[in-house]
Design a protein around this motif. Structure first.
Motif, PDB file in Angstrom:
ATOM      1  N   LYS A  17       0.681  -1.185  -0.180  1.00 47.20           N
ATOM      2  CA  LYS A  17       0.061  -0.037   0.130  1.00 47.20           C
ATOM      3  C   LYS A  17       0.882   1.208  -0.112  1.00 47.20           C
ATOM      4  O   LYS A  17       0.377   2.356  -0.263  1.00 47.20           O
ATOM      5  CB  LYS A  17      -1.028   0.105   1.209  1.00 47.20           C
ATOM      6  CG  LYS A  17      -1.990  -0.702   1.068  1.00 47.20           C
ATOM      7  CD  LYS A  17      -3.145  -0.959   2.220  1.00 47.20           C
ATOM      8  CE  LYS A  17      -4.284  -1.994   2.066  1.00 47.20           C
ATOM      9  NZ  LYS A  17      -5.021  -2.025   3.449  1.00 47.20           N
ATOM     10  N   ARG A  18       1.977   1.122   0.536  1.00 45.14           N
ATOM     11  CA  ARG A  18       2.887   2.387   0.682  1.00 45.14           C
ATOM     12  C   ARG A  18       3.441   2.808  -0.721  1.00 45.14           C
ATOM     13  O   ARG A  18       3.273   3.942  -1.010  1.00 45.14           O
ATOM     14  CB  ARG A  18       4.164   2.041   1.296  1.00 45.14           C
ATOM     15  CG  ARG A  18       5.162   3.125   1.388  1.00 45.14           C
ATOM     16  CD  ARG A  18       6.228   2.787   2.276  1.00 45.14           C
ATOM     17  NE  ARG A  18       7.205   3.716   2.422  1.00 45.14           N
ATOM     18  CZ  ARG A  18       7.432   4.386   3.455  1.00 45.14           C
ATOM     19  NH1 ARG A  18       6.479   4.150   4.622  1.00 45.14           N
ATOM     20  NH2 ARG A  18       8.217   5.506   3.606  1.00 45.14           N
ATOM     21  N   GLN A  19       3.520   1.834  -1.701  1.00 42.98           N
ATOM     22  CA  GLN A  19       3.880   1.955  -3.033  1.00 42.98           C
ATOM     23  C   GLN A  19       2.654   2.668  -3.726  1.00 42.98           C
ATOM     24  O   GLN A  19       2.773   3.247  -4.631  1.00 42.98           O
ATOM     25  CB  GLN A  19       4.400   0.803  -3.920  1.00 42.98           C
ATOM     26  CG  GLN A  19       5.579   0.391  -3.317  1.00 42.98           C
ATOM     27  CD  GLN A  19       6.204  -1.019  -3.825  1.00 42.98           C
ATOM     28  OE1 GLN A  19       5.320  -1.991  -3.321  1.00 42.98           O
ATOM     29  NE2 GLN A  19       7.254  -1.189  -4.475  1.00 42.98           N
ATOM     30  N   ALA A  20       1.438   1.894  -3.546  1.00 46.33           N
ATOM     31  CA  ALA A  20       0.272   2.460  -4.170  1.00 46.33           C
ATOM     32  C   ALA A  20      -0.109   3.948  -3.827  1.00 46.33           C
ATOM     33  O   ALA A  20      -0.674   4.882  -4.678  1.00 46.33           O
ATOM     34  CB  ALA A  20      -0.885   1.479  -3.709  1.00 46.33           C
ATOM     35  N   TRP A  21       0.421   4.249  -2.649  1.00 54.90           N
ATOM     36  CA  TRP A  21       0.010   5.579  -2.194  1.00 54.90           C
ATOM     37  C   TRP A  21       0.773   6.502  -2.906  1.00 54.90           C
ATOM     38  O   TRP A  21       0.571   7.671  -3.301  1.00 54.90           O
ATOM     39  CB  TRP A  21       0.272   5.794  -0.571  1.00 54.90           C
ATOM     40  CG  TRP A  21       0.123   7.142  -0.143  1.00 54.90           C
ATOM     41  CD1 TRP A  21       1.263   7.849   0.475  1.00 54.90           C
ATOM     42  CD2 TRP A  21      -0.940   8.057  -0.057  1.00 54.90           C
ATOM     43  NE1 TRP A  21       0.910   9.085   0.635  1.00 54.90           N
ATOM     44  CE2 TRP A  21      -0.537   9.248   0.248  1.00 54.90           C
ATOM     45  CE3 TRP A  21      -2.201   8.046  -0.789  1.00 54.90           C
ATOM     46  CZ2 TRP A  21      -1.257  10.457   0.522  1.00 54.90           C
ATOM     47  CZ3 TRP A  21      -3.050   9.022  -0.468  1.00 54.90           C
ATOM     48  CH2 TRP A  21      -2.558  10.312  -0.049  1.00 54.90           C
ATOM     49  N   ALA A  22       2.315   6.288  -3.042  1.00 58.43           N
ATOM     50  CA  ALA A  22       3.097   7.007  -3.942  1.00 58.43           C
ATOM     51  C   ALA A  22       2.551   7.226  -5.428  1.00 58.43           C
ATOM     52  O   ALA A  22       2.582   8.192  -5.943  1.00 58.43           O
ATOM     53  CB  ALA A  22       4.460   6.366  -4.040  1.00 58.43           C
ATOM     54  N   ASP A  23       1.895   6.091  -6.020  1.00 57.51           N
ATOM     55  CA  ASP A  23       1.472   5.988  -7.297  1.00 57.51           C
ATOM     56  C   ASP A  23      -0.119   6.977  -7.356  1.00 57.51           C
ATOM     57  O   ASP A  23      -0.097   7.763  -8.396  1.00 57.51           O
ATOM     58  CB  ASP A  23       0.849   4.681  -7.899  1.00 57.51           C
ATOM     59  CG  ASP A  23       2.115   3.720  -7.811  1.00 57.51           C
ATOM     60  OD1 ASP A  23       3.318   4.511  -8.069  1.00 57.51           O
ATOM     61  OD2 ASP A  23       1.773   2.591  -7.969  1.00 57.51           O
ATOM     62  N   LEU A  24      -0.676   7.188  -6.210  1.00 53.67           N
ATOM     63  CA  LEU A  24      -1.811   8.002  -6.370  1.00 53.67           C
ATOM     64  C   LEU A  24      -1.464   9.281  -6.385  1.00 53.67           C
ATOM     65  O   LEU A  24      -1.913  10.302  -6.982  1.00 53.67           O
ATOM     66  CB  LEU A  24      -2.773   7.844  -5.125  1.00 53.67           C
ATOM     67  CG  LEU A  24      -3.496   6.174  -5.054  1.00 53.67           C
ATOM     68  CD1 LEU A  24      -3.945   5.967  -3.760  1.00 53.67           C
ATOM     69  CD2 LEU A  24      -4.666   6.532  -5.918  1.00 53.67           C
ATOM     70  N   LEU A  25      -0.213   9.658  -5.416  1.00 49.45           N
ATOM     71  CA  LEU A  25       0.225  10.944  -5.515  1.00 49.45           C
ATOM     72  C   LEU A  25       0.660  11.438  -6.766  1.00 49.45           C
ATOM     73  O   LEU A  25       0.552  12.595  -7.250  1.00 49.45           O
ATOM     74  CB  LEU A  25       1.243  11.221  -4.543  1.00 49.45           C
ATOM     75  CG  LEU A  25       0.866  10.910  -3.001  1.00 49.45           C
ATOM     76  CD1 LEU A  25       2.063  10.997  -1.894  1.00 49.45           C
ATOM     77  CD2 LEU A  25      -0.101  12.135  -2.700  1.00 49.45           C
ATOM     78  N   GLU A  26       1.291  10.507  -7.677  1.00 49.09           N
ATOM     79  CA  GLU A  26       1.809  10.719  -8.746  1.00 49.09           C
ATOM     80  C   GLU A  26       0.385  11.045  -9.765  1.00 49.09           C
ATOM     81  O   GLU A  26       0.638  12.041 -10.586  1.00 49.09           O
ATOM     82  CB  GLU A  26       2.452   9.611  -9.345  1.00 49.09           C
ATOM     83  CG  GLU A  26       3.350   9.811 -10.934  1.00 49.09           C
ATOM     84  CD  GLU A  26       4.203  10.671 -10.955  1.00 49.09           C
ATOM     85  OE1 GLU A  26       4.241  11.338 -11.967  1.00 49.09           O
ATOM     86  OE2 GLU A  26       4.854  11.108  -9.873  1.00 49.09           O
ATOM     87  N   LEU A  27      -0.335  10.263  -9.545  1.00 47.73           N
ATOM     88  CA  LEU A  27      -1.532  10.597 -10.391  1.00 47.73           C
ATOM     89  C   LEU A  27      -2.271  11.900 -10.231  1.00 47.73           C
ATOM     90  O   LEU A  27      -2.733  12.710 -10.871  1.00 47.73           O
ATOM     91  CB  LEU A  27      -2.608   9.613 -10.136  1.00 47.73           C
ATOM     92  CG  LEU A  27      -4.203   9.613 -10.802  1.00 47.73           C
ATOM     93  CD1 LEU A  27      -3.991   9.706 -12.444  1.00 47.73           C
ATOM     94  CD2 LEU A  27      -5.136   8.899 -10.449  1.00 47.73           C
ATOM     95  N   LYS A  28      -2.481  12.267  -8.882  1.00 45.56           N
ATOM     96  CA  LYS A  28      -2.832  13.656  -8.439  1.00 45.56           C
ATOM     97  C   LYS A  28      -1.990  14.765  -9.019  1.00 45.56           C
ATOM     98  O   LYS A  28      -2.363  15.670  -9.510  1.00 45.56           O
ATOM     99  CB  LYS A  28      -2.845  13.811  -6.858  1.00 45.56           C
ATOM    100  CG  LYS A  28      -3.513  14.850  -6.395  1.00 45.56           C
ATOM    101  CD  LYS A  28      -3.433  15.029  -4.856  1.00 45.56           C
ATOM    102  CE  LYS A  28      -4.131  16.179  -4.261  1.00 45.56           C
ATOM    103  NZ  LYS A  28      -4.078  16.259  -2.829  1.00 45.56           N
ATOM    104  N   ALA A  29      -0.807  14.704  -8.819  1.00 41.50           N
ATOM    105  CA  ALA A  29       0.107  15.551  -9.500  1.00 41.50           C
ATOM    106  C   ALA A  29       0.025  16.024 -11.107  1.00 41.50           C
ATOM    107  O   ALA A  29       0.060  17.141 -11.454  1.00 41.50           O
ATOM    108  CB  ALA A  29       1.673  15.460  -9.123  1.00 41.50           C
ATOM    109  N   ARG A  30      -0.224  14.653 -11.629  1.00 41.39           N
ATOM    110  CA  ARG A  30      -0.544  14.652 -13.107  1.00 41.39           C
ATOM    111  C   ARG A  30      -1.798  15.467 -13.482  1.00 41.39           C
ATOM    112  O   ARG A  30      -2.055  16.556 -14.193  1.00 41.39           O
ATOM    113  CB  ARG A  30      -0.363  13.373 -13.846  1.00 41.39           C
ATOM    114  CG  ARG A  30      -0.781  13.445 -15.103  1.00 41.39           C
ATOM    115  CD  ARG A  30       0.861  13.965 -16.027  1.00 41.39           C
ATOM    116  NE  ARG A  30       0.358  13.772 -17.207  1.00 41.39           N
ATOM    117  CZ  ARG A  30       1.416  13.227 -18.138  1.00 41.39           C
ATOM    118  NH1 ARG A  30       2.516  12.438 -17.434  1.00 41.39           N
ATOM    119  NH2 ARG A  30       1.231  13.060 -19.266  1.00 41.39           N
ATOM    120  N   LEU A  31      -2.831  15.510 -12.722  1.00 41.76           N
ATOM    121  CA  LEU A  31      -4.133  15.983 -12.968  1.00 41.76           C
ATOM    122  C   LEU A  31      -4.034  17.398 -12.507  1.00 41.76           C
ATOM    123  O   LEU A  31      -4.506  18.208 -13.114  1.00 41.76           O
ATOM    124  CB  LEU A  31      -5.000  15.137 -11.978  1.00 41.76           C
ATOM    125  CG  LEU A  31      -5.555  13.811 -12.463  1.00 41.76           C
ATOM    126  CD1 LEU A  31      -6.427  13.107 -11.316  1.00 41.76           C
ATOM    127  CD2 LEU A  31      -6.155  13.886 -13.681  1.00 41.76           C
TER     128      LEU A  31
END
Length: 253
Positions: free
Chosen positions: A236-250
């Motif tokens: 989940k730690r890696q998944a959270w990093a990916d979610l933040l990457e998605l948020k930054a892109r948006l």
């Protein structure tokens, strides 16, 4: 002129013929059935029968491409998929699982295939994995009811939740590509190996996750499937990093 046979002579002749084996009188003149005819009858030529036509081989991918291309809206695409009978998965599923969320949303999430809960309700990501997905999206201010659109690579549940076969993915890929074209998202999120294989042509989610790629003229980010996170909570730690990457892109960062 000879006189006609008298009764006794005729009766004697008849008895003599019966002794020889005669059983029926079928004509006035005797027939020698051991004599061969002067001309043998000509044998009839057998009538040539046309060979049965072989059934034409149907290319499911070509049928899917034609049906998908003809769909001019999401409703028409759903009807085209519902009428597609060349995928064996359809025969064992309760119903078509098409999509959920907000059509036209900036984010389009592509999962793998329906599970038991999805097959029952007719929507993707509604079981435990779906509940986790909703919490993940809410953490970056996303919601399927407002700004997320969700679908799967396959619209029918595989038996015993087995992995989809390559031919099943290839068969349904034209519908998925048309789905993306009609939904018109800004970015795609592909969750799990099956989604990566269908969209990016690659597998290995632990290596691909969190790295932006390009497919169908859109930016794509692979992420762990929520079902995987339920089995491997340490990821989940890696998944959270990916979610933040998605948020930054948006947000354009």
């Amino acid at each position: 002129m000879e006189s006609a046979l008298d009764y006794y002579t005729a009766r004697a002749l008849l008895d003599w013929q019966i002794e020889l084996g005669a059983t029926d009188a079928i004509g006035d003149a005797p027939v020698d059935r051991y004599a061969l005819p002067d001309i043998a009858p000509k044998a009839k030529k057998p009538v040539a029968q046309a060979a049965p036509e072989k059934p034409k081989q149907v290319d499911p991918v070509a049928v899917a491409k034609a049906a998908a291309t003809a769909a001019g809206s999401l409703d028409q695409l759903r009807a085209a998929m519902d009428g597609f009978d060349h995928c064996e998965l359809k025969r064992g599923a309760r119903q078509l699982v098409f999509a959920d969320g907000t059509p036209g949303a900036r984010v389009m999430i592509i999962g793998e295939a329906p599970g038991r809960d999805e097959d029952r309700e007719g929507k993707p990501f509604v079981g435990r994995a779906g509940q986790l997905l909703d919490r993940m999206l809410a953490a970056i201010d996303l919601d399927r009811l407002e700004n997320v659109y969700i679908t799967n690579v396959l619209p029918w549940r595989p038996p015993q939740n087995r992995d989809p076969k390559p031919e099943e993915i290839g068969m349904m890929k034209p519908f998925l590509e048309r789905h993306v074209a009609l939904a018109k998202p800004d970015v795609m999120v592909v969750m799990g190996n099956i989604s990566c294989q269908a969209v990016l042509g690659k597998r290995g989610i632990t290596r691909l996750r969190g790295q932006w790629a390009q497919a169908l003229d859109l930016p794509v980010i692979p992420m762990f499937h929520p079902a995987y996170l339920l089995r491997q909570p340490q990821a989940k730690r890696q998944a959270w990093a990916d979610l933040l990457e998605l948020k930054a892109r948006l947000e354009g960062k």
